[in-house]
Design a protein around this motif. Structure first.
Motif, PDB file in Angstrom:
ATOM      1  N   GLY A 290      37.549  34.432  75.504  1.00 40.10           N
ATOM      2  CA  GLY A 290      38.521  33.368  75.730  1.00 40.10           C
ATOM      3  C   GLY A 290      38.074  32.366  76.772  1.00 40.10           C
ATOM      4  N   PHE A 291      37.379  32.839  77.819  1.00 41.53           N
ATOM      5  CA  PHE A 291      36.927  31.932  78.863  1.00 41.53           C
ATOM      6  C   PHE A 291      35.878  30.954  78.343  1.00 41.53           C
ATOM      7  N   MET A 292      34.945  31.440  77.516  1.00 45.53           N
ATOM      8  CA  MET A 292      33.923  30.557  76.961  1.00 45.53           C
ATOM      9  C   MET A 292      34.551  29.500  76.051  1.00 45.53           C
ATOM     10  N   ILE A 293      35.512  29.923  75.245  1.00 43.13           N
ATOM     11  CA  ILE A 293      36.204  28.965  74.383  1.00 43.13           C
ATOM     12  C   ILE A 293      36.948  27.939  75.230  1.00 43.13           C
ATOM     13  N   ALA A 294      37.642  28.413  76.264  1.00 42.87           N
ATOM     14  CA  ALA A 294      38.404  27.491  77.120  1.00 42.87           C
ATOM     15  C   ALA A 294      37.497  26.464  77.781  1.00 42.87           C
ATOM     16  N   GLY A 295      36.296  26.898  78.203  1.00 39.43           N
ATOM     17  CA  GLY A 295      35.397  25.988  78.878  1.00 39.43           C
ATOM     18  C   GLY A 295      34.746  24.963  77.966  1.00 39.43           C
ATOM     19  N   LEU A 296      34.705  25.239  76.648  1.00 36.73           N
ATOM     20  CA  LEU A 296      33.947  24.394  75.724  1.00 36.73           C
ATOM     21  C   LEU A 296      34.790  23.634  74.706  1.00 36.73           C
ATOM     22  N   LEU A 297      36.070  23.954  74.582  1.00 33.66           N
ATOM     23  CA  LEU A 297      36.879  23.353  73.515  1.00 33.66           C
ATOM     24  C   LEU A 297      36.959  21.829  73.622  1.00 33.66           C
TER      25      LEU A 297
ATOM     26  N   THR B 257      30.376  19.201  60.015  1.00 30.78           N
ATOM     27  CA  THR B 257      29.063  19.648  60.489  1.00 30.78           C
ATOM     28  C   THR B 257      29.201  20.661  61.615  1.00 30.78           C
ATOM     29  N   ILE B 258      30.022  20.339  62.600  1.00 29.97           N
ATOM     30  CA  ILE B 258      30.150  21.227  63.747  1.00 29.97           C
ATOM     31  C   ILE B 258      30.938  22.488  63.379  1.00 29.97           C
ATOM     32  N   LEU B 259      31.841  22.375  62.402  1.00 28.37           N
ATOM     33  CA  LEU B 259      32.578  23.544  61.922  1.00 28.37           C
ATOM     34  C   LEU B 259      31.622  24.565  61.309  1.00 28.37           C
ATOM     35  N   LEU B 260      30.737  24.111  60.446  1.00 32.28           N
ATOM     36  CA  LEU B 260      29.811  25.018  59.765  1.00 32.28           C
ATOM     37  C   LEU B 260      28.769  25.568  60.740  1.00 32.28           C
ATOM     38  N   ALA B 261      28.323  24.735  61.689  1.00 34.87           N
ATOM     39  CA  ALA B 261      27.381  25.221  62.696  1.00 34.87           C
ATOM     40  C   ALA B 261      28.026  26.306  63.556  1.00 34.87           C
TER      41      ALA B 261
ATOM     42  N   GLY C 203      30.705  29.833  69.546  1.00 37.00           N
ATOM     43  CA  GLY C 203      30.958  29.484  68.146  1.00 37.00           C
ATOM     44  C   GLY C 203      32.419  29.176  67.885  1.00 37.00           C
ATOM     45  N   GLY C 204      33.304  29.977  68.471  1.00 34.28           N
ATOM     46  CA  GLY C 204      34.735  29.770  68.265  1.00 34.28           C
ATOM     47  C   GLY C 204      35.228  28.451  68.811  1.00 34.28           C
ATOM     48  N   ALA C 205      34.573  27.958  69.883  1.00 37.06           N
ATOM     49  CA  ALA C 205      34.982  26.686  70.477  1.00 37.06           C
ATOM     50  C   ALA C 205      34.786  25.516  69.524  1.00 37.06           C
ATOM     51  N   THR C 206      33.895  25.649  68.549  1.00 35.68           N
ATOM     52  CA  THR C 206      33.701  24.579  67.568  1.00 35.68           C
ATOM     53  C   THR C 206      34.685  24.684  66.409  1.00 35.68           C
TER      54      THR C 206
END
Length: 499
Positions: free
Chosen positions: A63-70, A84-88, A119-122
């Motif tokens: 969750g922290f990685m997603i929060a930092g990158l969303l 593009t970013i969804l599939l990556a 990956g989840g952040a994208t």
């Protein structure tokens, strides 16, 4: 934008609805992976023997990685293409899931969960932002957003259930490996059904802002987590101060950029600020409640993973149903009033867990999870609608990134703060090990010590869930007194009609 849930518009091509079905796959997986480990932790602990600190990192680094990158990924998707970013991101998420499934140690599992977070952040901002491209019609888009939110909120609620079923038949790594076939479907059908969309005329991404946002969020979250678990220590406080300084520099920079990474003007709109606060506090309380009750059902009542999962079905169903109908309630009561109602219901549901004890109270658990689930489902639907309707289509990704960041940050803080608070109360109750599971395992024939440990855990759970209830009630009060002024589109969400 209308906030009512309409039937699928006959004018909307079937291809758009098929595209929505594909978009729901990553949403379900990302939200499910917030909570799928709750039931797996006791079994996983036996296999990998992580320390108490490692257990929390396994749960919340994702969750922290997603929060930092969303916010970054939402802006990046607007520029290079949302499909593009969804599939990556799906590719990274799938590869990291395989690594997590076969992780030989706690350290490798933490690293794999961090990659899953990247990956989840994208996946989240690009999937919700693509809805505005697939559904130009307001009524059809409102329906699509309601379905998307139902799967997002429902995924978090259904995660422990799916995890329980898998753990009943397979080893703990199966809760990660289940992601791969679903993502393969997305990678095959995504290019066929999803349109590419990138905003024209957007300038390059400001990478200084990217570094400042990540460098600010993660140290602050780490400092809060460490101080909650270990007490106030100078190194952790210093890391937290560095995070505050970097985040302050980030905010100041956003005010000077013509195309900021974070559009601060959105927070001047009453409904948007209420929505972001509601999602943060709501996910904080939901994550803490879900994690602690999952541990309670297995370690205190000694139910297996499948039995514990079955008891979570009523709450999961309610979250899904009310996510679908939340927009209709918002149309009838008004968005602000609906936020107050939803947050109050979630608070009441958390308080009902005070009826849960060492030797009974399962009925209180089911009732509390149902009442809280209804409140969470309604609130989370409105958050998604307000975020999408607050900006033009070309900036949907960045706006959604803000709302999804609040969800993920709340999820991580719920585990760090409420989980650590419960652990602190538990350890203060006697000469116990770091966790309840370790304490019971070493008690042997000392049934009195085991019973005392269970009672101390329940006390810690009560303190933590009551704290969650107080925070939810406080947010309801803030929503009640918040200004109602909003942009035309946000007002349409409140009124249920297009002005």
């Amino acid at each position: 934008m209308t906030s009512t849930l309409a039937r699928p518009d006959a004018k909307t091509p079937r291809r758009a609805w098929a595209g929505l079905a594909v978009l729901l796959l990553p949403v379900l997986l990302v939200s499910m992976d917030m909570s799928v480990l709750y039931l797996a932790m006791p079994i996983l602990t036996q296999s990998l023997d992580p320390s108490a600190t490692q257990q929390l990192w396994i749960l919340d680094i994702y969750g922290f990685m997603i929060a930092g990158l969303l916010i970054t990924m939402g802006n990046l998707g607007d520029r290079i293409g949302r499909r593009t970013i969804l599939l990556a991101g799906a590719t990274v998420f799938g590869a990291a899931s395989v690594l997590a499934a076969v992780a030989p140690s706690a350290g490798v599992l933490i690293a794999a969960r961090a990659l899953m977070g990247i990956g989840g952040a994208t996946l989240l901002p690009s999937s919700l932002a693509l809805i505005s491209t697939l559904f130009p019609d307001d009524r059809a888009r409102a329906t699509a957003i309601g379905v998307w939110t139902a799967f997002f909120a429902g995924g978090s609620a259904v995660g422990p259930i799916i995890g329980g079923v898998l753990l009943h038949h397979f080893w703990w790594g199966s809760v990660f490996l289940i992601n791969t076939p679903v993502l393969l479907v997305l990678l095959v059908f995504g290019p066929l059904l999803l349109p590419e969309h990138r905003a024209a005329g957007r300038g390059p991404l400001d990478w200084v802002s990217v570094l400042l946002s990540i460098g600010g969020i993660l140290p602050i979250v780490y400092a809060i987590k460490h101080c909650a678990a270990e007490g106030f220590e100078l190194p952790a406080i210093g890391i937290g101060i560095i995070g505050v300084l970097l985040l302050t520099a980030f905010i100041r920079r956003q005010r000077t950029l013509s195309e900021p990474l974070l559009d601060l003007s959105l927070f001047r709109r009453g409904l948007f600020s209420v929505a972001i606060g509601s999602s943060t506090v709501g996910m904080l309380a939901l994550a803490g409640m879900s994690y602690l009750t999952s541990m309670y059902l297995q370690s205190v009542t000694e139910r297996d993973a499948l039995q514990s999962a079955l008891l979570g079905i009523p709450g999961a169903v309610v979250v899904f149903v009310f996510s679908m109908s939340g927009a209709r309630i918002g149309r009838r009561l008004g968005t602000k009033s609906t936020f107050v109602l939803a947050l109050s219901m979630a608070s009441l549901g958390n308080l009902m867990l005070l009826g849960v004890g060492v030797d009974g109270g399962i009925g209180w658990y089911i009732a509390g999870s149902v009442v809280a689930g209804a409140g969470f489902g309604i609130a989370f639907t409105l958050v998604s609608e307000v975020a999408v309707s607050s900006v033009p289509t070309e900036r949907a990704g960045s706006a959604v990134g803000i709302s999804e960041t609040s969800f993920e940050l709340g999820n991580g803080l719920g585990l760090a703060l409420l989980g650590s608070l419960a652990a602190l109360v538990f350890r203060s109750g006697g000469d116990f090990g770091p966790t309840l599971g370790e304490t019971i395992a070493r008690t042997g024939d000392n049934t009195a010590l085991a019973e005392s440990a269970r009672e101390s855990f329940v006390t810690g759970m009560h303190v933590a869930t009551t704290t969650g209830a107080v925070l939810l009630a406080g947010m309801a009060v803030i929503a009640f007194f918040a200004k109602s002024e909003a942009t035309a589109k946000s007002a349409a969400v409140a009124a249920g009609s297009v002005h």
